[in-house]
Design an enzyme around this catalytic site. Structure first.
Site, mmCIF file in Angstrom:
data_model
loop_
_atom_site.group_PDB
_atom_site.id
_atom_site.type_symbol
_atom_site.label_atom_id
_atom_site.label_comp_id
_atom_site.label_asym_id
_atom_site.label_seq_id
_atom_site.Cartn_x
_atom_site.Cartn_y
_atom_site.Cartn_z
ATOM 1 N N SER A 17 0.842 -1.211 0.000
ATOM 2 C CA SER A 17 0.000 0.000 0.000
ATOM 3 C C SER A 17 0.873 1.255 0.000
ATOM 4 C CB SER A 17 -0.981 -0.005 1.176
ATOM 5 O OG SER A 17 -0.310 0.139 2.394
ATOM 6 N N HIS A 113 8.531 3.087 9.319
ATOM 7 C CA HIS A 113 8.261 2.184 10.450
ATOM 8 C C HIS A 113 7.041 2.686 11.211
ATOM 9 C CE1 HIS A 113 9.185 -0.755 13.527
ATOM 10 N NE2 HIS A 113 8.941 0.174 14.417
HETATM 11 C C1 GRF Z 1 3.943 -0.609 6.874
HETATM 12 O O1 GRF Z 1 3.159 -0.563 8.030
HETATM 13 C C2 GRF Z 1 5.321 -0.122 7.154
HETATM 14 O O2 GRF Z 1 5.381 0.808 8.199
HETATM 15 C C3 GRF Z 1 6.049 -1.372 7.571
HETATM 16 O O3 GRF Z 1 5.499 -2.374 6.763
HETATM 17 C C4 GRF Z 1 4.165 -2.027 6.406
HETATM 18 C C5 GRF Z 1 4.047 -2.174 4.910
HETATM 19 O O4 GRF Z 1 2.716 -2.023 4.474
HETATM 20 N N1 GRF Z 1 7.479 -1.201 7.429
HETATM 21 P P1 GRF Z 1 2.392 -2.067 2.903
HETATM 22 O O5 GRF Z 1 2.937 -3.372 2.351
HETATM 23 O O6 GRF Z 1 3.039 -0.872 2.265
HETATM 24 O O7 GRF Z 1 0.898 -2.010 2.827
#
Ligand code: GRF
Length: 197
Positions: A17, A113
């Protein structure tokens, strides 16, 4: 002279996402960047499909094809070097990187993060925030160093934790924050590139 787009490679393992938010920001011309490739360690990562739908080159390096962590990171390093990006954008890339890899790309590796670092490095940040009874939670974009979630902080954004928040509600609100913060930080880096600072 016209601006030169920021050259980025996105690394992801899952849903993507954050990649989608970056793609949308580029489409809306809020972010002046070229995604040179999206690279994953999981062939079924939905983020790869998101990239393919936009005709962005994808690559997959499967963990099982490499005997050691160093061998995997070496292959990844070569794949990235061939693309010559300004920055490597980790967006849900669920691997601990070797210090050789991190040193090679020193200052070019970015991560997002879901916590207000230095609080809650690692996983399960929303649960830990609720268990601790914290009043606030948030998101951090930082440079990647050899120590997990410990590199210099570039930007943070906060939300207030509500009395009725759950892991699911925090996850959703934190994701929304990520989707605005990551493109915004990248656009700042794109501007800095063109100012040559
Ligand atoms: C996010 O919550 C990011 O903070 C963490 O991994 C997740 C990735 O989400 N490092 P997506 O795959 O971009 O939806």
């Amino acid at each position: 002279m016209s601006a030169t787009p920021l050259r980025i490679v996105v690394l992801l393992s899952g849903h993507g996402s954050n990649l989608q938010a970056i793609l949308d920001a580029i489409a809306k011309q809020e972010l002046d960047a070229d995604i040179l490739a999206v690279i994953s360690d999981k062939s079924d990562a939905y983020g790869l499909q998101r990239a393919q739908q936009q005709r962005i080159p994808t690559q997959c390096l499967e963990t099982r094809d490499y005997p050691t962590r160093e061998a995997f990171d070496n292959a990844l390093q070569h794949a990235i070097d061939a693309l010559d990006p300004d920055f490597i954008v980790l967006a849900g890339f669920m691997r601990i990187l070797t210090s050789g890899f991190v040193d090679h790309f020193n200052g070019k590796l970015l991560n997002i993060h879901p916590s207000l670092l230095p609080k809650y490095r690692g996983l399960n940040t929303h649960r830990r925030v609720l268990e601790a009874g914290d009043q606030e939670h948030g998101v951090t974009v930082h440079f990647v160093t050899a120590d997990l979630d410990s590199g210099p902080i570039i930007a943070q954004e906060k939300i207030a934790v509500r009395a009725d928040d759950t892991i699911a509600s925090l996850k959703q609100r934190i994701h929304e924050l990520e989707h605005t913060l990551y493109p915004k930080v990248l656009q700042q880096l794109a501007k800095a590139k063109n100012l040559d600072i």
